[in-house]
Motif scaffolding. Structure first.
Motif, PDB file in Angstrom:
ATOM      1  N   ILE A 122       0.789  -1.177  -0.138  1.00  0.00           N
ATOM      2  CA  ILE A 122      -0.093   0.074  -0.172  1.00  0.00           C
ATOM      3  C   ILE A 122       0.943   1.287  -0.040  1.00  0.00           C
ATOM      4  O   ILE A 122       0.615   2.216  -0.600  1.00  0.00           O
ATOM      5  N   VAL A 123       1.857   1.170   0.894  1.00  0.00           N
ATOM      6  CA  VAL A 123       2.757   2.376   0.905  1.00  0.00           C
ATOM      7  C   VAL A 123       3.420   2.519  -0.230  1.00  0.00           C
ATOM      8  O   VAL A 123       3.669   3.832  -0.859  1.00  0.00           O
ATOM      9  N   ARG A 124       3.833   1.531  -0.931  1.00  0.00           N
ATOM     10  CA  ARG A 124       4.740   1.715  -2.232  1.00  0.00           C
ATOM     11  C   ARG A 124       3.736   2.326  -3.225  1.00  0.00           C
ATOM     12  O   ARG A 124       4.247   3.042  -3.987  1.00  0.00           O
ATOM     13  N   LEU A 125       2.474   2.197  -3.284  1.00  0.00           N
ATOM     14  CA  LEU A 125       1.613   2.580  -4.455  1.00  0.00           C
ATOM     15  C   LEU A 125       1.199   4.029  -4.255  1.00  0.00           C
ATOM     16  O   LEU A 125       1.334   4.968  -5.029  1.00  0.00           O
ATOM     17  N   ALA A 126       1.200   4.481  -2.856  1.00  0.00           N
ATOM     18  CA  ALA A 126       1.002   5.709  -2.559  1.00  0.00           C
ATOM     19  C   ALA A 126       2.353   6.378  -2.798  1.00  0.00           C
ATOM     20  O   ALA A 126       2.301   7.640  -3.093  1.00  0.00           O
ATOM     21  N   LYS A 182       0.345  16.359   0.016  1.00  0.00           N
ATOM     22  CA  LYS A 182       0.179  15.791   1.318  1.00  0.00           C
ATOM     23  C   LYS A 182      -0.497  14.355   1.785  1.00  0.00           C
ATOM     24  O   LYS A 182      -1.116  14.007   0.927  1.00  0.00           O
ATOM     25  N   PHE A 183      -0.006  13.830   3.082  1.00  0.00           N
ATOM     26  CA  PHE A 183      -0.272  12.813   3.391  1.00  0.00           C
ATOM     27  C   PHE A 183      -1.179  12.937   4.719  1.00  0.00           C
ATOM     28  O   PHE A 183      -0.839  13.366   5.788  1.00  0.00           O
ATOM     29  N   GLY A 215      -3.190   4.513  10.582  1.00  0.00           N
ATOM     30  CA  GLY A 215      -2.635   3.105  10.682  1.00  0.00           C
ATOM     31  C   GLY A 215      -0.942   3.515  10.807  1.00  0.00           C
ATOM     32  O   GLY A 215      -0.416   4.279  10.446  1.00  0.00           O
ATOM     33  N   ARG A 216      -0.450   2.790  11.953  1.00  0.00           N
ATOM     34  CA  ARG A 216       0.880   3.013  12.528  1.00  0.00           C
ATOM     35  C   ARG A 216       2.017   2.720  11.420  1.00  0.00           C
ATOM     36  O   ARG A 216       2.992   3.264  10.965  1.00  0.00           O
ATOM     37  N   LEU A 275       6.322   5.987   5.700  1.00  0.00           N
ATOM     38  CA  LEU A 275       6.111   7.204   4.965  1.00  0.00           C
ATOM     39  C   LEU A 275       6.800   8.300   5.471  1.00  0.00           C
ATOM     40  O   LEU A 275       7.512   9.283   4.647  1.00  0.00           O
ATOM     41  N   ARG A 276       6.924   8.493   6.690  1.00  0.00           N
ATOM     42  CA  ARG A 276       7.517   9.568   7.308  1.00  0.00           C
ATOM     43  C   ARG A 276       9.255   9.463   7.174  1.00  0.00           C
ATOM     44  O   ARG A 276       9.748  10.586   7.301  1.00  0.00           O
TER      45      ARG A 276
END
Length: 291
Positions: free
Chosen positions: A98-102, A117-118, A122-123, A129-130
């Motif tokens: 999911i993170v890779r797609l975003a 902006k994000f 979810g932790r 991402l940070r």
């Protein structure tokens, strides 16, 4: 070479790990059934909600009084990426996909000169991402304390997103989550929720005319915010089922790998022990012959 004692400790440790992964697999399997049922039950309502709103929006899209959630701000400069991931790991590539797609979407937008902006739900997604977009994360919502996901959780997220939209903080909002297909298949999905994307009807589709009371614009002003909450709720449920499916599959693989490691470690232990016994016998025989 490790001593026999060290080998025994290593085998015992691997067996203990195998018991843990097996237990986690069984827990994930029991929770998956409920999570899958909840996700599948939410799909018809979410799909029908989108279809009804698209039908109404088709007539109102061109009118000057169309809601901003449908017509947009007239710009496409600032994008808010609403990234929904899990609170825990040990679930294979569920969170990272999911993170890779975003991340890929964000980098593509920034390459076009857009501002990104994000909003992290979810932790695990927030932690990943940070590392790259720390200053671009405007909000992070932690759901670890939530025992059972409810529509109230989605409404809370929707309110926060809508407040930022009304304050002019972004022009486009895209929702990221994993759609549950099966235990071994969770599909990373990106869905634009602001402004609403009205799907064009097929050329051969039957044309149906409806009369609404009150007028389309007034109906949409109430339905559009609710639709955002509904789509977010669906994403949360899909994510929940995807997480348990991915964790079940991951723990099954871990249990199998631990079993293979135990087999190999036991084989090495037996060979080493046999070699040590043979060496001791040779030393005894050699000593007896010398006497």
């Amino acid at each position: 070479m490790a001593s026999l004692k060290d080998m025994r400790v290593r085998i015992a440790s691997t067996k203990a790990t195998q018991k843990i992964t097996k237990a986690m697999q069984m827990v994930a399997a029991s929770r998956l059934r409920r999570a899958q049922q909840a996700a599948e039950a939410a799909r018809p309502y979410a799909d029908k909600m989108s279809a009804v709103i698209s039908n109404i929006a088709g007539a109102a899209a061109g009118s000057p009084g169309a809601p901003a959630l449908l017509a947009g701000t007239g710009k496409d400069q600032v994008h808010l990426l609403l990234v929904c991931t899990g609170e825990r790991g040990l679930s294979g590539a569920f969170n990272s996909s999911i993170v890779r797609l975003a991340r890929d979407r964000a980098q593509a937008l920034m390459a076009q000169g857009k501002e990104v902006k994000f909003f992290c739900v979810g932790r695990k997604g927030y932690e990943q991402l940070r590392r790259l977009f720390d200053k671009q994360i405007v909000e992070h919502l932690d759901l670890r304390s939530v025992r059972q996901l409810g529509f109230v959780n989605a409404e809370d997220i929707a309110r926060k997103v809508l407040a930022r939209f009304e304050n002019g903080e972004f022009d486009v909002c895209t929702l990221f989550y994993a759609q549950f297909k099966s235990v071994i298949a969770q599909i990373p999905t990106a869905q634009q929720i602001i402004p609403l994307v009205v799907e064009a009807k097929a050329a051969n589709a039957p044309v149906t005319s409806y009369e609404y009371e009150p007028e389309e614009d007034e109906l949409l002003s109430g339905l559009l915010p609710r639709n955002i909450a509904v789509q977010i709720f669906r994403a949360l449920l899909e994510n929940n089922a995807s997480f348990y499916g991915a964790q079940m599959s991951s723990m099954d693989n871990a249990t199998r790998n631990a079993g293979e490691m135990i087999r190999k470690q036991t084989q090495i232990y037996n060979r080493t022990r046999q070699a040590q016994i043979t060496k001791e016998l040779i030393e005894i025989i050699s000593g007896a012959e010398a006497v």
